[in-house]
Design an enzyme around this catalytic site. Sequence first.
Site, PDB file in Angstrom:
ATOM      1  N   ARG A   1       0.845  -1.187   0.000  1.00  0.00           N
ATOM      2  CA  ARG A   1       0.000   0.000   0.000  1.00  0.00           C
ATOM      3  C   ARG A   1       0.883   1.241   0.000  1.00  0.00           C
ATOM      4  O   ARG A   1       1.884   1.305   0.707  1.00  0.00           O
ATOM      5  CB  ARG A   1      -0.926   0.019   1.222  1.00  0.00           C
ATOM      6  CG  ARG A   1      -2.007  -1.055   1.206  1.00  0.00           C
ATOM      7  CD  ARG A   1      -3.008  -0.821   0.079  1.00  0.00           C
ATOM      8  NE  ARG A   1      -4.084  -1.819   0.066  1.00  0.00           N
ATOM      9  CZ  ARG A   1      -4.065  -2.923  -0.644  1.00  0.00           C
ATOM     10  NH1 ARG A   1      -3.000  -3.204  -1.389  1.00  0.00           N
ATOM     11  NH2 ARG A   1      -5.081  -3.767  -0.617  1.00  0.00           N
TER      12      ARG A   1
ATOM     13  N   GLU B   1      -3.132   7.317  -4.542  1.00  0.00           N
ATOM     14  CA  GLU B   1      -3.662   6.703  -5.766  1.00  0.00           C
ATOM     15  C   GLU B   1      -5.145   7.069  -5.925  1.00  0.00           C
ATOM     16  O   GLU B   1      -5.878   7.115  -4.945  1.00  0.00           O
ATOM     17  CB  GLU B   1      -3.531   5.171  -5.688  1.00  0.00           C
ATOM     18  CG  GLU B   1      -2.122   4.656  -5.766  1.00  0.00           C
ATOM     19  CD  GLU B   1      -2.069   3.123  -5.679  1.00  0.00           C
ATOM     20  OE1 GLU B   1      -3.117   2.472  -5.904  1.00  0.00           O
ATOM     21  OE2 GLU B   1      -1.003   2.588  -5.373  1.00  0.00           O
TER      22      GLU B   1
ATOM     23  N   HIS C   1       0.229  -0.234  -9.570  1.00  0.00           N
ATOM     24  CA  HIS C   1      -0.474  -1.128  -8.645  1.00  0.00           C
ATOM     25  C   HIS C   1      -0.993  -2.368  -9.369  1.00  0.00           C
ATOM     26  O   HIS C   1      -2.180  -2.712  -9.280  1.00  0.00           O
ATOM     27  CB  HIS C   1      -1.638  -0.394  -7.964  1.00  0.00           C
ATOM     28  CG  HIS C   1      -2.045  -1.013  -6.654  1.00  0.00           C
ATOM     29  ND1 HIS C   1      -2.665  -0.279  -5.662  1.00  0.00           N
ATOM     30  CD2 HIS C   1      -1.932  -2.280  -6.175  1.00  0.00           C
ATOM     31  CE1 HIS C   1      -2.921  -1.077  -4.631  1.00  0.00           C
ATOM     32  NE2 HIS C   1      -2.480  -2.294  -4.925  1.00  0.00           N
TER      33      HIS C   1
END
Length: 274
Positions: free
Chosen positions: A95, A124, A141
């Site tokens: 993360r 993000e 990601h």
Amino acid sequence: KLKDKTVGIVGAGNTGSAVAKCLQAYGVTVLLHDPVIQDSDPRDFISLDELIACCDVISLHVPITKTGEHKTWYLFDEARLNSLKQGTWLLNCCRGEVIDNQALIKVKLERPDIKLVLDVWEGEPNPMHELIPLVELATPHIAGYSLEGKARGTFMLYQKLMQVLGKDADKSMTALLPSLWSVQLDVESIPDQKSLLQLARFIYDLRDDDELFRKTILDDSSKNPQVNSLNNNGFDLMRKNHLHRREFSALRLVNTGHSDVNWLTNLGFSGIGQ
């Protein structure tokens, strides 16, 4: 050489443990940090500060938690980033907010010896544009976006559905996947790091996604100021349209030599010794 390095895994759950298994199969020294499971897990663990002091490569695999004794939000703040060893490679595939990205920009500008591989980003789908040029490898990601991963998820749903319906699950997961690639491995000794890298890039070349990421986020935003909006920045579009890579298991290695390369099965390759 990777075998000469010490790799630290922060977060020893399913993903972190899988990474550790691959590295250990190759003969790399691996150290683990995971205060959440260390009391109930028989493996050896060390503190985060000890890991930072010892490791040449650090790979992050923790969930994001904002409160509690073991919160991971900004786990790597400016102080911890500054404490990294000379030449450390820092990888984040969990993360974005596990690392303070603003602090990361500051530290990286002051310490170019630190090398960064980021698949996840604070904020993000709007990563800090100043950070991207400072990163050695950058992706949107997609670390978990493999064809096999999608197939496993679909197969689990299929099995559960058959259970609910009271029917036999007579399909196999391999039926959901294209056939394996076969590569003849003819070696007299254990494949070196260069050979393994060639095999890995045969399956998936990370540099392609890195190039696309930089072009999409940096080039498009410079041409179109509106590209930073939530629905029009290209980040989510890259994820949505990503061509799912194959995993090592998609490559069936046929060993025609006399060396003991069965350890390659621990890296996930198929067919060794068959």
